[in-house]
Design a protein around this motif. Structure first.
Motif, PDB file in Angstrom:
ATOM      1  N   ASP A 130      43.974  39.403   3.526  1.00 23.26           N
ATOM      2  CA  ASP A 130      45.313  38.807   3.599  1.00 23.26           C
ATOM      3  C   ASP A 130      46.370  39.880   3.787  1.00 23.26           C
ATOM      4  O   ASP A 130      47.300  39.705   4.577  1.00 23.26           O
ATOM      5  CB  ASP A 130      45.615  38.004   2.336  1.00 23.26           C
ATOM      6  CG  ASP A 130      44.839  36.701   2.257  1.00 23.26           C
ATOM      7  OD1 ASP A 130      44.337  36.239   3.306  1.00 23.26           O
ATOM      8  OD2 ASP A 130      44.717  36.149   1.150  1.00 23.26           O
ATOM      9  N   TYR A 161      46.137  41.146   7.425  1.00 20.28           N
ATOM     10  CA  TYR A 161      46.602  40.112   8.359  1.00 20.28           C
ATOM     11  C   TYR A 161      48.125  39.952   8.299  1.00 20.28           C
ATOM     12  O   TYR A 161      48.792  39.910   9.333  1.00 20.28           O
ATOM     13  CB  TYR A 161      45.912  38.784   8.049  1.00 20.28           C
ATOM     14  CG  TYR A 161      46.473  37.620   8.814  1.00 20.28           C
ATOM     15  CD1 TYR A 161      46.248  37.484  10.180  1.00 20.28           C
ATOM     16  CD2 TYR A 161      47.237  36.654   8.182  1.00 20.28           C
ATOM     17  CE1 TYR A 161      46.770  36.412  10.892  1.00 20.28           C
ATOM     18  CE2 TYR A 161      47.761  35.578   8.883  1.00 20.28           C
ATOM     19  CZ  TYR A 161      47.529  35.465  10.230  1.00 20.28           C
ATOM     20  OH  TYR A 161      48.049  34.409  10.931  1.00 20.28           O
ATOM     21  N   GLU A 162      48.661  39.874   7.089  1.00 27.60           N
ATOM     22  CA  GLU A 162      50.110  39.702   6.953  1.00 27.60           C
ATOM     23  C   GLU A 162      50.869  40.878   7.553  1.00 27.60           C
ATOM     24  O   GLU A 162      51.889  40.696   8.214  1.00 27.60           O
ATOM     25  CB  GLU A 162      50.471  39.493   5.485  1.00 27.60           C
ATOM     26  CG  GLU A 162      49.995  38.146   4.971  1.00 27.60           C
ATOM     27  CD  GLU A 162      50.004  38.034   3.455  1.00 27.60           C
ATOM     28  OE1 GLU A 162      50.579  38.921   2.772  1.00 27.60           O
ATOM     29  OE2 GLU A 162      49.426  37.049   2.947  1.00 27.60           O
ATOM     30  N   VAL A 168      50.855  40.622  11.389  1.00 28.25           N
ATOM     31  CA  VAL A 168      51.803  39.617  11.902  1.00 28.25           C
ATOM     32  C   VAL A 168      53.239  40.087  11.708  1.00 28.25           C
ATOM     33  O   VAL A 168      54.041  40.072  12.645  1.00 28.25           O
ATOM     34  CB  VAL A 168      51.560  38.250  11.218  1.00 28.25           C
ATOM     35  CG1 VAL A 168      52.669  37.257  11.570  1.00 28.25           C
ATOM     36  CG2 VAL A 168      50.199  37.690  11.622  1.00 28.25           C
ATOM     37  N   GLU A 169      53.564  40.516  10.476  1.00 28.30           N
ATOM     38  CA  GLU A 169      54.957  40.842  10.150  1.00 28.30           C
ATOM     39  C   GLU A 169      55.441  42.155  10.743  1.00 28.30           C
ATOM     40  O   GLU A 169      56.590  42.268  11.145  1.00 28.30           O
ATOM     41  CB  GLU A 169      55.126  40.865   8.627  1.00 28.30           C
ATOM     42  CG  GLU A 169      54.924  39.498   7.997  1.00 28.30           C
ATOM     43  CD  GLU A 169      54.830  39.538   6.480  1.00 28.30           C
ATOM     44  OE1 GLU A 169      55.102  40.603   5.883  1.00 28.30           O
ATOM     45  OE2 GLU A 169      54.465  38.502   5.899  1.00 28.30           O
ATOM     46  N   PRO A 213      50.204  37.627  16.911  1.00 29.38           N
ATOM     47  CA  PRO A 213      50.465  36.188  16.854  1.00 29.38           C
ATOM     48  C   PRO A 213      49.883  35.565  15.576  1.00 29.38           C
ATOM     49  O   PRO A 213      48.822  35.963  15.106  1.00 29.38           O
ATOM     50  CB  PRO A 213      49.736  35.628  18.075  1.00 29.38           C
ATOM     51  CG  PRO A 213      49.507  36.804  18.971  1.00 29.38           C
ATOM     52  CD  PRO A 213      49.399  37.998  18.071  1.00 29.38           C
ATOM     53  N   VAL A 214      50.602  34.597  15.024  1.00 29.38           N
ATOM     54  CA  VAL A 214      50.086  33.837  13.894  1.00 29.38           C
ATOM     55  C   VAL A 214      48.779  33.185  14.335  1.00 29.38           C
ATOM     56  O   VAL A 214      48.657  32.742  15.485  1.00 29.38           O
ATOM     57  CB  VAL A 214      51.115  32.788  13.440  1.00 29.38           C
ATOM     58  CG1 VAL A 214      50.546  31.888  12.345  1.00 29.38           C
ATOM     59  CG2 VAL A 214      52.390  33.478  12.967  1.00 29.38           C
ATOM     60  N   SER A 215      47.816  33.141  13.474  1.00 31.31           N
ATOM     61  CA  SER A 215      46.469  32.594  13.719  1.00 31.31           C
ATOM     62  C   SER A 215      45.574  33.532  14.520  1.00 31.31           C
ATOM     63  O   SER A 215      44.433  33.193  14.789  1.00 31.31           O
ATOM     64  CB  SER A 215      46.512  31.216  14.392  1.00 31.31           C
ATOM     65  OG  SER A 215      47.172  30.298  13.556  1.00 31.31           O
ATOM     66  N   ASP A 216      46.073  34.704  14.901  1.00 34.40           N
ATOM     67  CA  ASP A 216      45.230  35.700  15.570  1.00 34.40           C
ATOM     68  C   ASP A 216      44.538  36.508  14.482  1.00 34.40           C
ATOM     69  O   ASP A 216      44.836  37.660  14.227  1.00 34.40           O
ATOM     70  CB  ASP A 216      46.086  36.595  16.461  1.00 34.40           C
ATOM     71  CG  ASP A 216      45.262  37.568  17.290  1.00 34.40           C
ATOM     72  OD1 ASP A 216      44.016  37.525  17.207  1.00 34.40           O
ATOM     73  OD2 ASP A 216      45.864  38.384  18.008  1.00 34.40           O
ATOM     74  N   ARG A 217      43.630  35.829  13.797  1.00 33.56           N
ATOM     75  CA  ARG A 217      42.986  36.421  12.619  1.00 33.56           C
ATOM     76  C   ARG A 217      41.486  36.512  12.873  1.00 33.56           C
ATOM     77  O   ARG A 217      40.742  35.561  12.638  1.00 33.56           O
ATOM     78  CB  ARG A 217      43.282  35.578  11.388  1.00 33.56           C
ATOM     79  CG  ARG A 217      42.789  36.201  10.117  1.00 33.56           C
ATOM     80  CD  ARG A 217      43.202  35.373   8.924  1.00 33.56           C
ATOM     81  NE  ARG A 217      42.773  36.039   7.702  1.00 33.56           N
ATOM     82  CZ  ARG A 217      43.405  35.989   6.559  1.00 33.56           C
ATOM     83  NH1 ARG A 217      44.512  35.291   6.460  1.00 33.56           N
ATOM     84  NH2 ARG A 217      42.937  36.604   5.503  1.00 33.56           N
TER      85      ARG A 217
END
Length: 79
Positions: free
Chosen positions: A3, A6-7, A10-11, A16-20
């Motif tokens: 997490d 990933y955060e 993105v931030e 891109p959001v959901s590009d995990r």
């Protein structure tokens, strides 16, 4: 841990959001060859984060990303 990474992606890095998409893999200490004193003192416990980017992100963004990950891991997990 994932997490936090990933955060930050993105931030800070504008992923891109959901590009995990991540691979988490554990290794035994004897399977990792790391000099305990190269550049910093380290224990045999290691957390290695490898991020692959396409072209387009500046060195400043990358440094900010790694800093955000380190701060997040320290604040949320005590690492």
């Amino acid at each position: 841990m994932t997490d936090v990474v990933y955060e930050a992606l993105v931030e800070v890095a504008g992923a891109p959001v959901s590009d995990r998409f991540m691979i988490v893999s554990e290794r035994r200490p004897e399977d990792l060859l790391m000099d305990p004193t190269y550049m910093v003192e380290r224990s045999e416990c290691a957390l290695i984060i490898q991020i692959t980017f396409n072209a387009g992100r500046s060195i400043e963004v990358k440094k900010s990303l790694y800093r955000a990950i380190a701060i997040g891991l320290h604040q949320r997990l005590g690492l």
